[in-house]
Motif scaffolding. Sequence first.
Motif, PDB file in Angstrom:
ATOM      1  N   VAL A   1       0.846  -1.198   0.000  1.00 38.57           N
ATOM      2  CA  VAL A   1       0.000   0.000   0.000  1.00 38.57           C
ATOM      3  C   VAL A   1       0.878   1.243   0.000  1.00 38.57           C
ATOM      4  O   VAL A   1       1.828   1.342   0.776  1.00 38.57           O
ATOM      5  CB  VAL A   1      -0.930   0.017   1.228  1.00 38.57           C
ATOM      6  CG1 VAL A   1      -1.702   1.331   1.315  1.00 38.57           C
ATOM      7  CG2 VAL A   1      -1.894  -1.166   1.186  1.00 38.57           C
TER       8      VAL A   1
ATOM      9  N   LEU B   1      -4.273   6.602  -2.731  1.00 37.71           N
ATOM     10  CA  LEU B   1      -3.961   5.320  -2.113  1.00 37.71           C
ATOM     11  C   LEU B   1      -3.789   4.262  -3.191  1.00 37.71           C
ATOM     12  O   LEU B   1      -4.745   3.898  -3.881  1.00 37.71           O
ATOM     13  CB  LEU B   1      -5.082   4.899  -1.164  1.00 37.71           C
ATOM     14  CG  LEU B   1      -4.808   3.677  -0.287  1.00 37.71           C
ATOM     15  CD1 LEU B   1      -3.722   3.986   0.742  1.00 37.71           C
ATOM     16  CD2 LEU B   1      -6.080   3.227   0.406  1.00 37.71           C
TER      17      LEU B   1
ATOM     18  N   ILE C   1      -3.155   0.453  -3.989  1.00 32.98           N
ATOM     19  CA  ILE C   1      -3.231  -0.884  -3.388  1.00 32.98           C
ATOM     20  C   ILE C   1      -2.698  -1.872  -4.413  1.00 32.98           C
ATOM     21  O   ILE C   1      -3.328  -2.125  -5.438  1.00 32.98           O
ATOM     22  CB  ILE C   1      -4.672  -1.238  -2.978  1.00 32.98           C
ATOM     23  CG1 ILE C   1      -5.260  -0.142  -2.083  1.00 32.98           C
ATOM     24  CG2 ILE C   1      -4.698  -2.581  -2.257  1.00 32.98           C
ATOM     25  CD1 ILE C   1      -6.731  -0.339  -1.771  1.00 32.98           C
TER      26      ILE C   1
ATOM     27  N   SER D   1      -2.109  -7.202   2.018  1.00 31.61           N
ATOM     28  CA  SER D   1      -2.203  -5.771   2.308  1.00 31.61           C
ATOM     29  C   SER D   1      -3.110  -5.433   3.489  1.00 31.61           C
ATOM     30  O   SER D   1      -3.284  -4.260   3.831  1.00 31.61           O
ATOM     31  CB  SER D   1      -2.711  -5.030   1.060  1.00 31.61           C
ATOM     32  OG  SER D   1      -3.949  -5.565   0.618  1.00 31.61           O
ATOM     33  N   THR D   2      -3.685  -6.438   4.139  1.00 26.95           N
ATOM     34  CA  THR D   2      -4.640  -6.177   5.224  1.00 26.95           C
ATOM     35  C   THR D   2      -4.071  -5.282   6.329  1.00 26.95           C
ATOM     36  O   THR D   2      -4.702  -4.282   6.689  1.00 26.95           O
ATOM     37  CB  THR D   2      -5.157  -7.494   5.828  1.00 26.95           C
ATOM     38  OG1 THR D   2      -5.700  -8.309   4.788  1.00 26.95           O
ATOM     39  CG2 THR D   2      -6.231  -7.233   6.876  1.00 26.95           C
TER      40      THR D   2
ATOM     41  N   LEU E   1      -3.640  -1.664   5.071  1.00 23.50           N
ATOM     42  CA  LEU E   1      -4.926  -0.997   4.872  1.00 23.50           C
ATOM     43  C   LEU E   1      -5.552  -0.617   6.214  1.00 23.50           C
ATOM     44  O   LEU E   1      -6.133   0.468   6.366  1.00 23.50           O
ATOM     45  CB  LEU E   1      -5.880  -1.899   4.085  1.00 23.50           C
ATOM     46  CG  LEU E   1      -5.529  -2.127   2.616  1.00 23.50           C
ATOM     47  CD1 LEU E   1      -6.417  -3.209   2.021  1.00 23.50           C
ATOM     48  CD2 LEU E   1      -5.665  -0.840   1.813  1.00 23.50           C
TER      49      LEU E   1
ATOM     50  N   THR F   1      -3.674   2.499   7.400  1.00 19.81           N
ATOM     51  CA  THR F   1      -3.704   3.706   6.567  1.00 19.81           C
ATOM     52  C   THR F   1      -5.095   4.295   6.373  1.00 19.81           C
ATOM     53  O   THR F   1      -5.291   5.514   6.462  1.00 19.81           O
ATOM     54  CB  THR F   1      -3.081   3.404   5.185  1.00 19.81           C
ATOM     55  OG1 THR F   1      -1.784   2.850   5.365  1.00 19.81           O
ATOM     56  CG2 THR F   1      -2.977   4.665   4.350  1.00 19.81           C
ATOM     57  N   LEU F   2      -6.078   3.459   6.087  1.00 21.69           N
ATOM     58  CA  LEU F   2      -7.419   3.969   5.773  1.00 21.69           C
ATOM     59  C   LEU F   2      -8.045   4.789   6.908  1.00 21.69           C
ATOM     60  O   LEU F   2      -8.655   5.844   6.647  1.00 21.69           O
ATOM     61  CB  LEU F   2      -8.325   2.820   5.367  1.00 21.69           C
ATOM     62  CG  LEU F   2      -8.145   2.352   3.915  1.00 21.69           C
ATOM     63  CD1 LEU F   2      -8.811   0.995   3.691  1.00 21.69           C
ATOM     64  CD2 LEU F   2      -8.702   3.378   2.933  1.00 21.69           C
TER      65      LEU F   2
ATOM     66  N   ILE G   1      -8.219   5.886  -5.422  1.00 21.69           N
ATOM     67  CA  ILE G   1      -7.806   4.519  -5.111  1.00 21.69           C
ATOM     68  C   ILE G   1      -7.250   3.903  -6.386  1.00 21.69           C
ATOM     69  O   ILE G   1      -7.971   3.707  -7.358  1.00 21.69           O
ATOM     70  CB  ILE G   1      -8.987   3.690  -4.581  1.00 21.69           C
ATOM     71  CG1 ILE G   1      -9.540   4.312  -3.289  1.00 21.69           C
ATOM     72  CG2 ILE G   1      -8.556   2.248  -4.325  1.00 21.69           C
ATOM     73  CD1 ILE G   1     -10.876   3.771  -2.888  1.00 21.69           C
TER      74      ILE G   1
ATOM     75  N   ALA H   1      -8.324  -8.702   3.060  1.00 16.97           N
ATOM     76  CA  ALA H   1      -7.968  -7.350   2.639  1.00 16.97           C
ATOM     77  C   ALA H   1      -9.146  -6.653   1.974  1.00 16.97           C
ATOM     78  O   ALA H   1      -9.341  -5.444   2.144  1.00 16.97           O
ATOM     79  CB  ALA H   1      -6.762  -7.387   1.697  1.00 16.97           C
TER      80      ALA H   1
ATOM     81  N   GLU I   1     -11.384  -5.436   4.706  1.00 15.81           N
ATOM     82  CA  GLU I   1     -10.753  -4.311   5.398  1.00 15.81           C
ATOM     83  C   GLU I   1     -10.902  -3.038   4.576  1.00 15.81           C
ATOM     84  O   GLU I   1     -11.161  -1.956   5.114  1.00 15.81           O
ATOM     85  CB  GLU I   1      -9.275  -4.618   5.646  1.00 15.81           C
ATOM     86  CG  GLU I   1      -8.547  -3.587   6.483  1.00 15.81           C
ATOM     87  CD  GLU I   1      -9.119  -3.467   7.885  1.00 15.81           C
ATOM     88  OE1 GLU I   1      -9.268  -2.320   8.369  1.00 15.81           O
ATOM     89  OE2 GLU I   1      -9.420  -4.507   8.501  1.00 15.81           O
ATOM     90  N   PHE I   2     -10.738  -3.167   3.276  1.00 17.83           N
ATOM     91  CA  PHE I   2     -10.885  -2.025   2.375  1.00 17.83           C
ATOM     92  C   PHE I   2     -12.326  -1.522   2.370  1.00 17.83           C
ATOM     93  O   PHE I   2     -12.597  -0.332   2.550  1.00 17.83           O
ATOM     94  CB  PHE I   2     -10.457  -2.439   0.967  1.00 17.83           C
ATOM     95  CG  PHE I   2     -10.777  -1.446  -0.103  1.00 17.83           C
ATOM     96  CD1 PHE I   2     -10.060  -0.267  -0.209  1.00 17.83           C
ATOM     97  CD2 PHE I   2     -11.802  -1.681  -1.013  1.00 17.83           C
ATOM     98  CE1 PHE I   2     -10.359   0.660  -1.200  1.00 17.83           C
ATOM     99  CE2 PHE I   2     -12.104  -0.769  -1.997  1.00 17.83           C
ATOM    100  CZ  PHE I   2     -11.380   0.413  -2.091  1.00 17.83           C
TER     101      PHE I   2
END
Length: 455
Positions: A234, A246, A248, A254-255, A258, A261-262, A276, A288, A291-292
């Motif tokens: 990320v 961002l 990805i 990437s979980t 993310l 950061t998010l 994105i 992930a 999470e996103f």
Amino acid sequence: MHSNTKMKSIVLPFALILAFNVSFAQKNASHFKSEIDFGNGTAFSTFLDVTIAKDQFTITSPKNADVRIFGGKAKLGRMLGKSPKKGIIITISGQQKNDSLFGDSNIPMVGKLKFKGIIKNETLSAALLNEDGIAIGTIRGISSTENKIDYSYLYPMLLKTVQDNIYSPAALQTQAWKKFENDIKKLSTTVHDDIEMYFGFNILAQQLPFSHLSLTIAQEAADNEETAITPKSVVFEEKNSTTAYLQIKNFSNSTPELAATLPQIVANSNYKNLIIDLRNNPGGGIEAAFEFAKHITDSDMEVGYFLTHKLQYTGYQPELFKTLPELQPKGTKDFTDELKASPGVKLIFKKPTNPVFTGNIYVLTNGKTGSTCEPIVYALKNSKRATIIGEKTAGGMLAASPFVVSGKYMLILPIADFYTYDGIRLDRVGVKPDMEVKSEEALNKVLEVINGGKS
């Protein structure tokens, strides 16, 4: 969409680049049955010929690999410059200095590697080094008269693995599949090494009417085995005081990034725009993706239906599909286990309890935006939650899982079909953007839209 299993795998590059440190006085060619090992017990078997003359050395893998892979099309490939010279996939050359050989090679899809090793007592041993001088693999070889590995035993095992686990038996009733079967059977009797087998299988699989079938070289990782350091997945940047960017790179590992950061982006009330970037994101797993999603949607987001070979259906059947159980998996493994045991599931991102981004969202896509990305892109576009800018996505959206076929040979194959909630099958179709521009122009285009007050 791929499942995450505890294994280490590596995708074999189309060619390798080597330079090596050798104690070797002979001038004639030497032939070695060799293993190219990139760690975690993963090794690719091949044959290497070493020739030294006038302080220059050359290392090559078997000639005419392109003919064995492509058949009669190989000549056309050579004429068009799409096949390596003489069909040799691995070529290394360099200079001999005392007991050492140093060389470089720039091979497509890999770049430059260096190689340091020793030939002694009819054995070859070497380390593969990156541009920083860090060892990323090894080569071990032993002098041999053998020049071909027998893969004929592997063909029926590959076929049965697909037949037992494919998302629908109907996928194997097409003329394209029958041709693939015949081509793989022939390939297994003609190729000489793992490199040829790998490329031959995967190139042929690309011609099938469904995605996510591939041959890989992998082995189970031991419980106490150290996990390799992975590069960042990320990238966050502030394009201006009101615009966050961002990137990805995947939905595989990437979980944690993310999750870190998010919330920072959401908490910054100055950000009115979020870009994105999913260009070149090949997809990944469920964790992930969840999470996103929980940071960008403030309501239930319908993903779609995943259907296995245990369900008999023809095309989009909404009344039947709606009877499938709704699933909120804790992780990719749970999701995959459920698919393997059931006729299918309907997947939905539930309305989150955490704060979400409420500004304008722009998603950048291209022809390499695939798998897990695609239902997300479709849902964001269809709900008008985001503006999609760039190129049509890859059209590679099925749920896949790995299966050990024999030893280090493993198949990744699609175990579940996928339809969106409104009946669109994305595999081999993809998602069209709202604003179509070339991939390399997508970021500039979205900044132009934002700065022009058109958002």
